[in-house]
Each structure stands twice: as structure tokens, then as C-alpha cells.
Write a protein that holds these residues in place. Structure first.
Motif, PDB file in Angstrom:
ATOM      1  N   UNK A  43       2.773  -9.234  -9.565  1.00 44.91           N
ATOM      2  CA  UNK A  43       2.120  -9.015  -8.281  1.00 44.91           C
ATOM      3  C   UNK A  43       0.939  -8.731  -7.985  1.00 44.91           C
ATOM      4  N   UNK A  44       0.401  -9.560  -7.022  1.00 43.35           N
ATOM      5  CA  UNK A  44      -1.047  -9.334  -6.729  1.00 43.35           C
ATOM      6  C   UNK A  44      -1.213  -8.305  -5.604  1.00 43.35           C
ATOM      7  N   UNK A  45      -1.882  -7.308  -5.835  1.00 38.44           N
ATOM      8  CA  UNK A  45      -2.052  -6.448  -4.312  1.00 38.44           C
ATOM      9  C   UNK A  45      -3.320  -6.885  -3.879  1.00 38.44           C
ATOM     10  N   UNK A  46      -3.359  -7.424  -2.582  1.00 36.89           N
ATOM     11  CA  UNK A  46      -4.502  -7.905  -1.965  1.00 36.89           C
ATOM     12  C   UNK A  46      -5.192  -6.962  -0.968  1.00 36.89           C
ATOM     13  N   UNK A  47      -6.636  -6.687  -1.035  1.00 41.43           N
ATOM     14  CA  UNK A  47      -7.240  -6.022  -0.166  1.00 41.43           C
ATOM     15  C   UNK A  47      -8.438  -6.892   0.277  1.00 41.43           C
ATOM     16  N   UNK A  48      -8.327  -7.384   1.576  1.00 36.67           N
ATOM     17  CA  UNK A  48      -9.245  -8.056   2.426  1.00 36.67           C
ATOM     18  C   UNK A  48      -9.959  -7.515   3.230  1.00 36.67           C
ATOM     19  N   UNK A  49     -11.405  -7.799   3.126  1.00 41.70           N
ATOM     20  CA  UNK A  49     -12.462  -7.006   3.915  1.00 41.70           C
ATOM     21  C   UNK A  49     -12.884  -7.766   5.073  1.00 41.70           C
ATOM     22  N   UNK A  50     -12.984  -7.348   6.291  1.00 39.68           N
ATOM     23  CA  UNK A  50     -13.144  -8.185   7.642  1.00 39.68           C
ATOM     24  C   UNK A  50     -14.367  -7.366   8.267  1.00 39.68           C
ATOM     25  N   UNK A  51     -15.733  -8.053   8.379  1.00 33.54           N
ATOM     26  CA  UNK A  51     -16.561  -7.344   9.223  1.00 33.54           C
ATOM     27  C   UNK A  51     -16.720  -7.965  10.529  1.00 33.54           C
ATOM     28  N   UNK A  52     -17.212  -7.298  11.443  1.00 32.58           N
ATOM     29  CA  UNK A  52     -17.500  -7.968  12.649  1.00 32.58           C
ATOM     30  C   UNK A  52     -18.367  -9.028  12.538  1.00 32.58           C
TER      31      UNK A  52
ATOM     32  N   UNK B 117      -9.996   4.398   2.045  1.00 29.50           N
ATOM     33  CA  UNK B 117      -8.801   3.569   2.189  1.00 29.50           C
ATOM     34  C   UNK B 117      -8.647   2.846   0.863  1.00 29.50           C
ATOM     35  N   UNK B 118      -9.373   2.272   0.263  1.00 32.24           N
ATOM     36  CA  UNK B 118      -9.214   1.552  -0.985  1.00 32.24           C
ATOM     37  C   UNK B 118      -8.755   2.190  -2.083  1.00 32.24           C
ATOM     38  N   UNK B 119      -9.295   3.321  -2.093  1.00 35.11           N
ATOM     39  CA  UNK B 119      -8.603   4.241  -3.185  1.00 35.11           C
ATOM     40  C   UNK B 119      -7.135   4.558  -2.987  1.00 35.11           C
ATOM     41  N   UNK B 120      -6.874   5.005  -1.593  1.00 38.60           N
ATOM     42  CA  UNK B 120      -5.558   5.085  -1.214  1.00 38.60           C
ATOM     43  C   UNK B 120      -4.673   3.886  -1.678  1.00 38.60           C
ATOM     44  N   UNK B 121      -5.083   2.866  -1.471  1.00 35.77           N
ATOM     45  CA  UNK B 121      -4.239   1.619  -1.454  1.00 35.77           C
ATOM     46  C   UNK B 121      -4.054   1.423  -3.143  1.00 35.77           C
ATOM     47  N   UNK B 122      -5.114   1.508  -3.838  1.00 36.29           N
ATOM     48  CA  UNK B 122      -5.117   1.412  -5.222  1.00 36.29           C
ATOM     49  C   UNK B 122      -3.902   2.548  -5.762  1.00 36.29           C
ATOM     50  N   UNK B 123      -3.927   3.697  -5.321  1.00 34.23           N
ATOM     51  CA  UNK B 123      -2.960   4.522  -5.973  1.00 34.23           C
ATOM     52  C   UNK B 123      -1.454   4.218  -5.537  1.00 34.23           C
ATOM     53  N   UNK B 124      -1.427   3.577  -4.610  1.00 33.26           N
ATOM     54  CA  UNK B 124      -0.024   2.976  -3.842  1.00 33.26           C
ATOM     55  C   UNK B 124       0.507   1.891  -4.758  1.00 33.26           C
ATOM     56  N   UNK B 125      -0.530   1.105  -5.439  1.00 33.35           N
ATOM     57  CA  UNK B 125      -0.004   0.003  -6.265  1.00 33.35           C
ATOM     58  C   UNK B 125       0.868   0.256  -7.273  1.00 33.35           C
ATOM     59  N   UNK B 126       0.971   1.472  -7.759  1.00 38.70           N
ATOM     60  CA  UNK B 126       2.040   1.857  -8.917  1.00 38.70           C
ATOM     61  C   UNK B 126       3.408   2.081  -8.578  1.00 38.70           C
ATOM     62  N   UNK B 127       3.551   1.966  -7.081  1.00 37.50           N
ATOM     63  CA  UNK B 127       4.754   2.169  -6.363  1.00 37.50           C
ATOM     64  C   UNK B 127       5.583   0.854  -6.166  1.00 37.50           C
ATOM     65  N   UNK B 128       4.845  -0.299  -6.467  1.00 36.86           N
ATOM     66  CA  UNK B 128       5.372  -1.673  -6.348  1.00 36.86           C
ATOM     67  C   UNK B 128       6.009  -2.017  -7.704  1.00 36.86           C
ATOM     68  N   UNK B 129       7.046  -3.115  -7.715  1.00 38.27           N
ATOM     69  CA  UNK B 129       7.366  -3.535  -9.000  1.00 38.27           C
ATOM     70  C   UNK B 129       6.145  -4.203  -9.585  1.00 38.27           C
ATOM     71  N   UNK B 130       6.345  -4.419 -10.921  1.00 41.68           N
ATOM     72  CA  UNK B 130       5.044  -5.240 -11.538  1.00 41.68           C
ATOM     73  C   UNK B 130       5.119  -6.417 -11.482  1.00 41.68           C
ATOM     74  N   UNK B 131       6.266  -7.102 -11.503  1.00 38.95           N
ATOM     75  CA  UNK B 131       6.362  -8.752 -11.512  1.00 38.95           C
ATOM     76  C   UNK B 131       7.041  -9.054 -10.281  1.00 38.95           C
ATOM     77  N   UNK B 132       6.966 -10.542 -10.102  1.00 36.91           N
ATOM     78  CA  UNK B 132       7.529 -11.034  -9.035  1.00 36.91           C
ATOM     79  C   UNK B 132       8.427 -12.339  -9.501  1.00 36.91           C
ATOM     80  N   UNK B 133       9.434 -12.594  -8.802  1.00 34.59           N
ATOM     81  CA  UNK B 133      10.281 -13.687  -9.103  1.00 34.59           C
ATOM     82  C   UNK B 133       9.672 -15.071  -8.965  1.00 34.59           C
TER      83      UNK B 133
END
Length: 403
Positions: A199-208, A387-403
Motif C-alpha cells: 500500500x502506498x500512502x499518498x500525501x499531496x501538497x497543493x499551494x495556491x 499534519x504530515x507527522x500525524x499522517x505518517x503515524x497513522x500509516x501503521x494502522x493500514x494493512x501493509x499489502x494490497x490485493x
């Protein structure tokens, strides 16, 4: 689709985090704020991986490369190609290495070469071609012209023919080289590709938009202070790398400076062309990013920086506290026109709405959450980091692989 299995004695990898966004949006700065010593940063910029290209590609400085655990920086000589398949294989190798790592390290994949991320999510096959066939096709092109090659591609692989730029000899020759090498249409070959098994955890930055435009202009202007980029290109040429190699890469900045040194246009024109091409790249990147699903979008500003007036009424109140904002969901207030409406007034209304969205990247928070994404706002770099730190911490709650 085949499921990738992992040996029970190998630690699963769940912390694979992609950080992407349009060029000059602050991806490098963000990952350097959140990466730890034991983490790995894989560069996903197809130009930063080449040696000699530094100033024009905004490559991390030498001290930064020493301080942070980078991979694929200064990895490849300019004359040697590096494909998306090579990138995918490097990432897979890194993941396998980390499965045996006793430390809880994270893998950050950071950059703006979106084809690399597409390869990670959708899979890729190694479409190598026989070099002798490519040489033969080049000779046929010189002898008989493009129409003969186009006719062969149309007859043998109509789907690929309909999708390709039919006036681009390089693409036609490449397509026929693939066809003659593998003796199968491209669509058949693509069915054999396997997706990235994690699983790829995606963080996308969008500036004005206006902020990004100003950053692009300032970055380009800084490259010309004391002619820094011009001197770098001259140094590259002094090391025996030909102008044809630089021109072949078509890298923004290096192409324009090479043409400037060839006397095709002035220093001022070179700068203007660099800014124009960089903005066009950012637009193309935004077009791709807005189609993403299951991603975390961090909008670098307040809601009012991104939402057009006809959206503002339904926008939740944004607090000014320093804490990371919670996920914000928006319901669009655009009115749907009747399916077969043809009157001039409704057409004008739709046109005005379309123009308004284009001015805001066609990427407003309300249409982003419709693709199962989550939206966050960060007025400052510290909020973005939190926000990014919090999202990185949440990554461990997801399954590691995808079907």
C-alpha cells in the motif's frame, strides 16, 4: 490479480509514504522536516537522479544529502537512460532490504515525476527493445519516410496507432521497435504488468496558484544570479558531455541555456522560457493530481485561498489555532444544468463556472473529496509539518499489502 505473499519471518512494510505535488511546492523541505535518521528518502524526480544537474533541478545540497538518508540522488550518468521500470525495481529492492531491518524505519518516496508514482500504483513491465531493430527502423525512416512506418504500425497495432502522436518519428519508431521485438500489440504486453504489492500512502501538497507562480519565478530568477546556471552548463560541457546529450534530455533550464549558448536567443529570453515551461509543467502535474483517489491532500493556505465565491457559502469555519486541522469535507454548490439544455444563458453559466475552476487549478477541496480523498489546510509550514507527522503515524494502522 495475483496477491503478493510475504514470508512469515519477514517484517511487513507498512510505512511507505509518497509525498508529491507540483514542482516548487515544498516537497523536499517537508520531507527533511519529518524524516528520521533511520528512514530512507527515495528521490522520485527523474532529473535529480542524474549527475551534474544541480542548480537547474533544485537538487538537495551536498550537506542536505549527507544529513538525510537519500537514495537515487546523483545516481546515474547523463548519457545513461534511467526508466520508470528501473525506478520501480529500485523501490522494490529497497523495500525488500527494509523487511530485514530490525529498526522501524519508514520509506519516503518524494518527487514530482508522476509517471514514477503511476508505475508504483498500476504496475509496469520492462518493455525493452532490440537495439538493432531500432537502428534498422531509423534507416527505414531515412530511406522511405514516416508514412511507410505509420502504415505498418496501423496494420499491426491499431489501438496503439490511434493513441500515439502520428507526426512524431521517435514515437513511431519506438512503437514499431516494441512490436517487432515482442511480436505482440502493446495492450497485450501491458496486461502482464503486476502492481506494486504494498500500500502506498499518498500525501499531496497543493499551494495556491499565485503563490506557486511567484515561487517558480523567484526560483528561476535565483538561478540566474551571478549566472549560476549558465556557469553550471558550461562546466558540464567542459567535462566532455556534449550539447546533444543535454538537448536530448530536454530538461527545463538546461535546454534553454544550451540554446542560449548556441546563440539562438538572449539571456532574458532564456529566463522567460524557463519560467513558462516550469509553469506549464506545474499545470500538467495538477491535471494528473486531481484524478488521484484515496490520498491525503494538504492545501497550503486557508480555505478562501482555494475556494471560488460560489463554494464559500458551504465552507466550514476554519480555526486559526496552531493544531492540525481536522479533515474537511465539502459539498459542491454548483447547479447542474438540464441534460439537454442548449439555451445561451445556461451555456454562459457553465462557461463562467468552468473558468472559475480553472483559475483555482480545477482542484477545489470539494471536488477532491469526491474521489475518496481527505483534505487538510495548513496556513504555515509548521502546520503542514504537524499534519504530515500525524499522517505518517497513522500509516501503521493500514494493512501493509494490497490485493
Amino acid at each position: 490479480m495475483r496477491k503478493t505473499t510475504i514470508a512469515s519471518n519477514i517484517k511487513p512494510i507498512s510505512n511507505i509514504i509518497a509525498i508529491t505535488g507540483p514542482t516548487a511546492c515544498g516537497k523536499t523541505a517537508l520531507v527533511q522536516k519529518i524524516a528520521r535518521k533511520e528512514d530512507i528518502i527515495i528521490n522520485a524526480d527523474s532529473r535529480q537522479l542524474y549527475k551534474h544537474l544541480n542548480i537547474g533541478v533544485a537538487k538537495p545540497s551536498t550537506p542536505e544529502q549527507i544529513a538525510y538518508p537519500y537514495r537515487l540522488i546523483d545516481h546515474q550518468p547523463l548519457h545513461k537512460p534511467f526508466t520508470a521500470y528501473d525506478f520501480l525495481e529500485h523501490v522494490k529492492t529497497t523495500v525488500l532490504e527494509q523487511q530485514h531491518n530490525p529498526h522501524s524505519s519508514r520509506i519516503f518516496i518524494v518527487g514530482g515525476t508522476l509517471f514514477y508514482f503511476s508505475a508504483l500504483e498500476n504496475g509496469l513491465i520492462d518493455l525493452k527493445v532490440d537495439d538493432s531493430l531500432s537502428e534498422q527502423l531509423n534507416r527505414e525512416y531515412m530511406s522511405y519516410g514516416l508514412p511507410k512506418l505509420r502504415a505498418e504500425l496501423k496494420e499491426r497495432d491499431l489501438d496503439h496507432f490511434n493513441q500515439i502522436d502520428k507526426n512524431n518519428p521517435r514515437r513511431i519508431i519506438r512503437a514499431l521497435a516494441l512490436l517487432r521485438t515482442h511480436q505482440q500489440p502493446l495492450k497485450t504486453l501491458q496486461r502482464k504488468r503486476l502492481p506494486f504489492p504494498y500500500r502506498l500512502h499518498k500525501i499531496i501538497l497543493i499551494p495556491p496558484k499565485q503563490t506557486l507562480w511567484k515561487t517558480i519565478e523567484t526560483r528561476a530568477e535565483n538561478m540566474f544570479i551571478n549566472d549560476r546556471l549558465i556557469h553550471e552548463v558550461k562546466q558540464i560541457l567542459k567535462q566532455g558531455i556534449s550539447k546533444s546529450v543535454l538537448l536530448k534530455h530536454k530538461t527545463i533550464g538546461y535546454l534553454e541555456i544550451t540554446e542560449y549558448l548556441n546563440g539562438f536567443y538572449s539571456r532574458e529570453t532564456a529566463l522567460a522560457k524557463i519560467i513558462k515551461r516550469t509553469k506549464l509543467l506545474a499545470k500538467h502535474q495538477i491535471t494528473w493530481l486531481k484524478k488521484q483517489q484515496h490520498a491525503h491532500f494538504i492545501f497550503l493556505g486557508a480555505p478562501t485561498d482555494f475556494i471560488t465565491p460560489h463554494h464559500t457559502a458551504n465552507t466550514p469555519h476554519h480555526t486559526s489555532t496552531g493544531h492540525p486541522p481536522t479533515t474537511c469535507h465539502f459539498s459542491s454548490t454548483k447547479q447542474k444544468s438540464p441534460r439537454h439544455a442548449t439555451n445561451k444563458k445556461s451555456q454562459q453559466k457553465r462557461s463562467a463556472t468552468s473558468t472559475s475552476l480553472i483559475e483555482n487549478w480545477s482542484l477545489t477541496p470539494d471536488n477532491i473529496v469526491m474521489n475518496n480523498n481527505k483534505v487538510y489546510f495548513a496556513k504555515t509550514s509548521d502546520q503542514c509539518r504537524a499534519i504530515a507527522v500525524k499522517l505518517c503515524e497513522e500509516c501503521s494502522h493500514y494493512p501493509h499489502s494490497q490485493v
